[in-house]
Write a protein that holds these residues in place. Sequence first.
Motif, PDB file in Angstrom:
ATOM      1  N   LYS A   9       0.838  -1.199   0.000  1.00 21.00           N
ATOM      2  CA  LYS A   9       0.000   0.000   0.000  1.00 21.00           C
ATOM      3  C   LYS A   9       0.879   1.259   0.000  1.00 21.00           C
ATOM      4  O   LYS A   9       0.752   2.144   0.847  1.00 21.00           O
ATOM      5  N   THR A  32      -1.767  -4.885  -4.140  1.00 25.28           N
ATOM      6  CA  THR A  32      -1.687  -3.439  -3.943  1.00 25.28           C
ATOM      7  C   THR A  32      -3.039  -2.768  -4.174  1.00 25.28           C
ATOM      8  O   THR A  32      -4.012  -3.390  -4.598  1.00 25.28           O
ATOM      9  N   ALA A  33      -3.078  -1.477  -3.872  1.00 23.26           N
ATOM     10  CA  ALA A  33      -4.267  -0.666  -4.113  1.00 23.26           C
ATOM     11  C   ALA A  33      -4.286  -0.193  -5.563  1.00 23.26           C
ATOM     12  O   ALA A  33      -3.241   0.014  -6.177  1.00 23.26           O
ATOM     13  N   SER A  34      -5.481  -0.011  -6.106  1.00 21.42           N
ATOM     14  CA  SER A  34      -5.617   0.355  -7.517  1.00 21.42           C
ATOM     15  C   SER A  34      -4.831   1.603  -7.876  1.00 21.42           C
ATOM     16  O   SER A  34      -4.250   1.691  -8.966  1.00 21.42           O
ATOM     17  N   ALA A  48      -4.304  -5.795  -8.057  1.00 22.81           N
ATOM     18  CA  ALA A  48      -4.711  -4.510  -7.494  1.00 22.81           C
ATOM     19  C   ALA A  48      -6.194  -4.511  -7.160  1.00 22.81           C
ATOM     20  O   ALA A  48      -7.001  -5.170  -7.840  1.00 22.81           O
ATOM     21  N   PHE A  49      -6.563  -3.713  -6.136  1.00 25.70           N
ATOM     22  CA  PHE A  49      -7.937  -3.702  -5.644  1.00 25.70           C
ATOM     23  C   PHE A  49      -8.385  -2.278  -5.324  1.00 25.70           C
ATOM     24  O   PHE A  49      -7.624  -1.483  -4.773  1.00 25.70           O
ATOM     25  N   TYR A  52      -9.042  -0.690  -1.049  1.00 24.95           N
ATOM     26  CA  TYR A  52      -8.051  -1.667  -0.601  1.00 24.95           C
ATOM     27  C   TYR A  52      -8.120  -1.962   0.896  1.00 24.95           C
ATOM     28  O   TYR A  52      -8.037  -3.117   1.311  1.00 24.95           O
ATOM     29  N   ASN A  55     -11.528  -4.014   1.463  1.00 28.87           N
ATOM     30  CA  ASN A  55     -11.952  -5.010   0.482  1.00 28.87           C
ATOM     31  C   ASN A  55     -11.413  -6.382   0.887  1.00 28.87           C
ATOM     32  O   ASN A  55     -10.212  -6.639   0.839  1.00 28.87           O
ATOM     33  N   VAL A  58      -8.970  -8.787  -0.974  1.00 28.61           N
ATOM     34  CA  VAL A  58      -7.516  -8.703  -0.768  1.00 28.61           C
ATOM     35  C   VAL A  58      -7.035  -9.934  -0.012  1.00 28.61           C
ATOM     36  O   VAL A  58      -6.069 -10.604  -0.404  1.00 28.61           O
ATOM     37  N   ASP A  81      -2.376  -3.054   6.752  1.00 27.99           N
ATOM     38  CA  ASP A  81      -2.024  -4.430   6.398  1.00 27.99           C
ATOM     39  C   ASP A  81      -1.426  -5.228   7.545  1.00 27.99           C
ATOM     40  O   ASP A  81      -1.190  -6.433   7.387  1.00 27.99           O
TER      41      ASP A  81
END
Length: 404
Positions: A9, A32-34, A48-49, A52, A55, A58, A81
């Motif tokens: 992240k 990772t985050a979008s 990617a999400f 994040y 969600n 993940v 995380d």
Amino acid sequence: MRHILVFAKTPYAKTPYDRWLAGSDIVPVVVTASEYAAGYAHLPHVHAFDAYDTNQLVEKTALRLAREFAVEAVFARAEADIVRAAHLRELLGLPGQHVASALAFRDKVVMKDHLAGGAVEVPAYRRLDSAYSALGFIAEHGYPVVIKPVSESGSLGAVIVREEADLDAYLADPWRGAGEIEVFVPGQMYHVDGLVAGGEVVFVHPFRYLNDCLSFRDDDWVANLPLTPQDPSYDRLVKAARAVLAELPTPSQTAFHAEFWITPDDRLVFCEIASRTGGGMISAMVRQAFGIDLDREWLYAECGLPSTLGAPSYRPAGALCIPPRSGVLEHLPTAGQPECVREVALTGTVGQRFNGGVKSGLFLAGYVVGGDTEEDVAANLERVAGWFSDNTRWRPADSSGGTA
């Protein structure tokens, strides 16, 4: 070929895991985050999400990838995380920080339960599970108090309640879920950052805040400045950080970021600690001041790779984080910056709309500033903050143009 799973992240420029692992036989598998996906797109395994932090796909994807690639370690440097990585390690029987340790460094009440009555003073506190617990605590301890979420970072959601009107305003807002209430501690705030490897503290250094962690509420800057070993607070803070680490279930490999107050009557009081590197520009400042990349060294420790830590060299340097204002950014200065600037991180673009400061670790502009002495650095931090303010232009958000 070996694999590790990385919860990433952070933007690639800040954490280039493949470059750090170059020359080893370890390949990072990245979740990772979008908003950071493009930076990692050149790597072979990137997922990617959106949303994040919350969600749960993940976790599902991380578990599938960890099994598919038979990962040997899980690395996570962001506060969001810490616990999800600990659960994954525990589920798969992997080394590293497990859930009890992660909660002790993430949940402020669990943290203080470990430390209460120990070597470092802890302010009176209580888990906040309803309005009744707030009323009972204030009846016992009086005003002012601080109410904050149990597991956020960067002072996000922290509220200082100085009188009954403040309490009423807090209680009238929608319920935020479990939190913590503690007595307000006046004084100068400091932080101590460092690294644990092989169960030993291999780097530790104290810093003081210029302004404070809540400055972002007023769209004001916050800065960090290393203490010299000659500072009368230096040894006290290092000793306190070591004592806290000894009393908590500290993992064998971790970075840490601890915060303390020194009160007007000279008491050293614990605030909180995280099992990660500090936010904002703290890691960049440590790298510029001491020649140590805490995130990279922490990664190496987690992967069982040899440390590159040598004897730290020191050049005075401080970190400056400037939050956005409310409105649309019309001009962001990128030229003509003072010569004392050593490193810059800009997170916004012209035409972008902002709603003011969100948390202390998030910023519009971050700088690492140098100088010949700590006094020079402190003056230069003020000078850079002034230069940025004088050369940045905003317009009201309801004007034409701009993006939400």
